[in-house]
Design a protein around this motif. Structure first.
Motif, mmCIF file in Angstrom:
data_model
loop_
_atom_site.group_PDB
_atom_site.id
_atom_site.type_symbol
_atom_site.label_atom_id
_atom_site.label_comp_id
_atom_site.label_asym_id
_atom_site.label_seq_id
_atom_site.Cartn_x
_atom_site.Cartn_y
_atom_site.Cartn_z
ATOM 1 N N VAL A 228 0.870 -1.183 0.000
ATOM 2 C CA VAL A 228 0.000 0.000 0.000
ATOM 3 C C VAL A 228 0.907 1.233 0.000
ATOM 4 O O VAL A 228 1.752 1.381 0.889
ATOM 5 C CB VAL A 228 -0.930 0.024 1.238
ATOM 6 N N PHE A 229 0.732 2.086 -0.984
ATOM 7 C CA PHE A 229 1.697 3.176 -1.134
ATOM 8 C C PHE A 229 1.033 4.544 -1.133
ATOM 9 O O PHE A 229 -0.067 4.707 -1.642
ATOM 10 C CB PHE A 229 2.494 2.984 -2.437
ATOM 11 N N ALA A 234 4.594 6.102 -5.404
ATOM 12 C CA ALA A 234 3.946 5.268 -6.423
ATOM 13 C C ALA A 234 4.968 4.605 -7.348
ATOM 14 O O ALA A 234 4.852 3.415 -7.671
ATOM 15 C CB ALA A 234 2.979 6.117 -7.246
ATOM 16 N N SER A 238 5.738 0.586 -7.592
ATOM 17 C CA SER A 238 5.483 -0.124 -8.856
ATOM 18 C C SER A 238 6.718 -0.888 -9.310
ATOM 19 O O SER A 238 6.627 -2.037 -9.759
ATOM 20 C CB SER A 238 5.081 0.864 -9.943
ATOM 21 N N LEU A 253 -1.068 -4.328 -5.513
ATOM 22 C CA LEU A 253 -0.571 -2.970 -5.422
ATOM 23 C C LEU A 253 -1.775 -2.091 -5.105
ATOM 24 O O LEU A 253 -2.756 -2.105 -5.849
ATOM 25 C CB LEU A 253 0.040 -2.605 -6.780
ATOM 26 N N GLU A 254 -1.745 -1.382 -3.997
ATOM 27 C CA GLU A 254 -2.903 -0.566 -3.607
ATOM 28 C C GLU A 254 -2.466 0.851 -3.277
ATOM 29 O O GLU A 254 -1.519 1.056 -2.505
ATOM 30 C CB GLU A 254 -3.606 -1.158 -2.375
ATOM 31 N N ALA A 255 -3.151 1.817 -3.858
ATOM 32 C CA ALA A 255 -2.856 3.216 -3.547
ATOM 33 C C ALA A 255 -3.516 3.585 -2.224
ATOM 34 O O ALA A 255 -4.630 3.137 -1.936
ATOM 35 C CB ALA A 255 -3.390 4.098 -4.665
ATOM 36 N N SER A 256 -2.828 4.388 -1.443
ATOM 37 C CA SER A 256 -3.384 4.844 -0.177
ATOM 38 C C SER A 256 -4.496 5.858 -0.440
ATOM 39 O O SER A 256 -4.255 6.888 -1.066
ATOM 40 C CB SER A 256 -2.265 5.503 0.637
ATOM 41 N N PRO A 257 -5.710 5.576 0.001
ATOM 42 C CA PRO A 257 -6.795 6.547 -0.262
ATOM 43 C C PRO A 257 -6.589 7.829 0.541
ATOM 44 O O PRO A 257 -6.379 7.764 1.749
ATOM 45 C CB PRO A 257 -8.051 5.810 0.216
ATOM 46 N N ALA B 44 -4.390 0.407 -9.082
ATOM 47 C CA ALA B 44 -3.029 0.954 -8.956
ATOM 48 C C ALA B 44 -2.129 0.543 -10.122
ATOM 49 O O ALA B 44 -1.030 1.074 -10.247
ATOM 50 C CB ALA B 44 -2.433 0.491 -7.638
ATOM 51 N N GLU B 45 -2.608 -0.380 -10.981
ATOM 52 C CA GLU B 45 -1.766 -0.810 -12.111
ATOM 53 C C GLU B 45 -1.455 0.323 -13.078
ATOM 54 O O GLU B 45 -0.537 0.213 -13.893
ATOM 55 C CB GLU B 45 -2.421 -1.968 -12.870
ATOM 56 N N GLN B 47 -0.070 2.912 -12.313
ATOM 57 C CA GLN B 47 1.300 3.305 -11.941
ATOM 58 C C GLN B 47 2.319 2.369 -12.577
ATOM 59 O O GLN B 47 3.408 2.787 -12.955
ATOM 60 C CB GLN B 47 1.470 3.266 -10.410
ATOM 61 N N LEU B 48 1.963 1.089 -12.671
ATOM 62 C CA LEU B 48 2.864 0.118 -13.323
ATOM 63 C C LEU B 48 3.070 0.516 -14.775
ATOM 64 O O LEU B 48 4.188 0.490 -15.292
ATOM 65 C CB LEU B 48 2.251 -1.288 -13.289
ATOM 66 N N VAL B 51 5.503 3.299 -15.060
ATOM 67 C CA VAL B 51 6.898 2.859 -14.910
ATOM 68 C C VAL B 51 7.364 2.148 -16.182
ATOM 69 O O VAL B 51 8.481 2.373 -16.667
ATOM 70 C CB VAL B 51 7.035 1.930 -13.672
ATOM 71 N N LYS B 86 -10.878 0.809 -3.633
ATOM 72 C CA LYS B 86 -9.982 1.713 -2.900
ATOM 73 C C LYS B 86 -9.537 2.844 -3.805
ATOM 74 O O LYS B 86 -9.514 3.996 -3.407
ATOM 75 C CB LYS B 86 -8.756 0.941 -2.414
ATOM 76 N N GLY B 89 -12.321 5.246 -4.474
ATOM 77 C CA GLY B 89 -12.494 6.086 -3.291
ATOM 78 C C GLY B 89 -11.419 7.165 -3.258
ATOM 79 O O GLY B 89 -11.704 8.331 -2.975
ATOM 80 N N ALA B 90 -10.185 6.748 -3.558
ATOM 81 C CA ALA B 90 -9.061 7.686 -3.531
ATOM 82 C C ALA B 90 -9.260 8.791 -4.563
ATOM 83 O O ALA B 90 -8.889 9.940 -4.337
ATOM 84 C CB ALA B 90 -7.756 6.955 -3.796
ATOM 85 N N ARG B 126 -6.923 -8.961 -10.451
ATOM 86 C CA ARG B 126 -7.660 -7.774 -10.867
ATOM 87 C C ARG B 126 -8.750 -8.166 -11.855
ATOM 88 O O ARG B 126 -8.913 -7.554 -12.902
ATOM 89 C CB ARG B 126 -6.697 -6.746 -11.459
#
Lengths: 377, 186
Positions: A228-229, A234, A238, A253-257, B44-45, B47-48, B51, B86, B89-90, B126
């Protein structure tokens, strides 16, 4: 007369028995207030207490050791936190393993293995959790406390009905004793908030670049085997994720809300401007579906209920008969730490960081944790 | 006579090569830069993918919640599919708002003739009702799809790509998407 005599004898025996029971259970209860031993490697340059960063913690149950490994050359500064939740032993043991093995050549590593020191002095009521578990080293058993997710109510009481944390988030009352809901802490807050404030002081005063918070969660929890980042980390998260995949380690991989306040991966990044990452492994002793709680459940991580749950597709990690032992969970944490450090290097190769003695994931998986722990002295 | 045989043999060889080389680069569309990387589902992928684009040396920008207003000068859209509650929500979005954003973005790309490259990098983890819904909505508009193999265990990507004649590349892990991504750009 004889009847009264008999009653006196019976009463005295009963009283003595009750006193003995009280004495031994009290002794056992109080033994949780004695710290486990940590035997730092010769690479340790300084051993501080958290109260040296935030004096209000001095002589409180929230004060805790801070192990500093300063390299000869300046470089990246990294903080590793274990035991924010003392019932998530993979984080604590991974942190202790690092303290007992690493040498830093360039940069600085700061390790706090018992982040919520008070949480290690008790365990959760009505859970039947063992007080300790052991790990066999090359020369004898080492025992480690299995604490509670929350600060000991003896040290912080009473809980409010609704807890409004320092970031303004409304939570259930008991969460006021949850360190990982109390960031960035309060200078004049409750004990848990003071601990959180002290950790923020470490992050800021030690110019930390990367801060890692080691956790565990139940296999039925969706954020599991996860990185969780905070958005500031990020890229490194990754890169580390892909690095770990190449080692056949699957992560989420989870983003911090940004609207989930009070957690390390959010507030460390927002308030201390560090790259903040929280790591989760899967621990059955933490779960609701587990059978009888025991020390072996913590270390071996085998449970037939979870095998069944996996077959029914109810879990977020694969769970087979061999279970998910502590050594595998610690190995995952170590592999993640290594991958994140390497990602940090890749992101900016001009800033150096050199560390030796970090036990490799493969060796911990094959040889076990005990091979890398000092024997009890 | 010998010359005729040789010519027939060469023609035959060319024909065989033509029909048995499914990975011939000319079958895959070539995309232009700059590329805008955005999410379809806020996992969150994204972000992958960013990169990977950096490692591939692409001229790219990342906007997780891109809209039609972000399309100026953009030559390609890389849509990273995968729904995360998540992540939603973010981003301050719910599923219907995200569907609406992605749909209007796709509409705009069609209007401005901007091709779409779809990536699904989260593998089996996912997938699920919400991610599948997004995959079914977005994928038919793609010109090219790169997917981590475990995410296509049930053949959903293959089925949609076959139906819409979209070239599909499967890779073992997210990191392996680097080469096909590099090759996809001029």
């Amino acid at each position: 007369m004889l009847k009264i005599k008999r009653h006196l004898i019976f009463g005295s025996v009963f009283l003595l028995g009750a006193m003995a029971l009280g004495y031994f259970s009290g002794k056992s209860f109080m033994s949780m207030h004695i710290d486990d031993h940590i035997f730092p490697s010769s690479g340790l340059t300084e051993n501080k207490m958290l109260s040296e960063y935030f004096p209000k913690l001095k002589k409180t149950p929230g004060d805790t050791p801070v192990f500093i490994f300063q390299g000869e050359q300046p470089g990246r500064n990294i903080l590793i936190l274990g035991g924010a939740h003392p019932n998530e032993p993979a984080g604590t043991i991974a942190a202790i393993l690092l303290v007992e093995n690493i040498h830093v050549q360039a940069g600085k590593v700061i390790i706090i293995p018992w982040a919520n020191h008070s949480g290690f002095t008790h365990n959760d009521p009505q859970e039947g959790s063992p007080q300790r578990f052991s790990i066999r080293t090359q020369d004898g058993q080492r025992w480690f406390k299995y604490g509670s997710r929350l600060t000991n109510p003896i040290h912080q009481w009473p809980d409010p009905t609704v807890y409004i944390n320092p970031s303004g988030q409304k939570l259930a009352g008991t969460e006021c004793r949850n360190l990982n809901r109390s960031y960035p802490g309060r200078r004049n807050g409750n004990l848990t908030e003071k601990i959180a404030f002290g950790i923020m002081e470490v992050l800021i005063s030690e110019n930390i670049d990367l801060a890692l918070d080691l956790h565990e969660a139940a296999p039925e929890y969706p954020v599991i085997n996860a990185i969780v980042f905070h958005e500031s980390s990020a890229e490194i998260a990754s890169i580390a994720f892909m690095e770990l995949q190449l080692s056949n380690l699957e992560f989420r991989l989870e983003a911090s809300p940004p609207n989930l306040r009070g957690l390390s991966h959010r507030e460390w990044g927002d308030f201390a401007k560090v790259k903040a990452v929280l790591l989760e492994t899967a621990n059955v002793s933490h779960g609701r579906l587990k059978g009888k709680p025991s020390a072996s459940l913590i270390t071996e991580g085998r449970d037939k209920n979870y095998v069944k749950a996996d077959k029914l597709g109810r879990l977020f990690v694969p769970f087979k008969e061999e279970g998910i032992p502590l050594k595998l969970r610690v190995a995952r944490h170590l592999a993640s730490i290594e991958a994140l450090i390497s990602a940090l290097q890749e992101e900016d190769p001009t800033k150096i960081f050199a560390i030796h003695g970090l036990p490799s994931m493969e060796r911990v998986k094959i040889e076990g944790i005990g091979q890398f722990l000092a024997p009890p002295k | 006579m010998k010359k005729t045989h040789f010519s027939i043999f060469m023609l035959f060889l060319a024909f065989i090569l033509l029909i048995t080389d499914p990975l011939s680069p000319k079958e895959f569309p070539q995309f232009k830069q700059p590329v805008l990387i955005t999410s379809a589902g806020q996992s969150a992928e994204v972000q992958l993918a960013s990169v990977l684009a950096k490692r591939a040396g692409l001229n790219y920008s990342l906007s997780k919640t891109a809209t039609s207003r972000d399309l100026a000068d953009v030559k390609t859209i890389a849509l990273v599919i995968g729904t995360s509650l998540k992540g939603l929500g973010a981003a301050g979005l719910d599923m219907s708002q995200e569907n609406e954003r992605v749909s209007s973005l796709i509409k705009a790309t069609q209007q401005f003739n901007i091709p779409i490259l779809c990536l699904h990098l989260g593998g089996e983890q996912r997938r699920g009702t919400l991610s599948d819904q997004m995959i079914k909505t977005v994928l038919p508009f793609a010109q090219h799809v790169i997917v981590v193999k475990s995410g296509n265990k049930d053949g959903l990507f293959t089925e949609i790509c076959n139906t819409h004649s979209i070239p599909l590349i499967e890779v073992e892990r997210a990191a392996d998407a680097l080469e096909p991504l590099k090759n996809a750009f001029l």
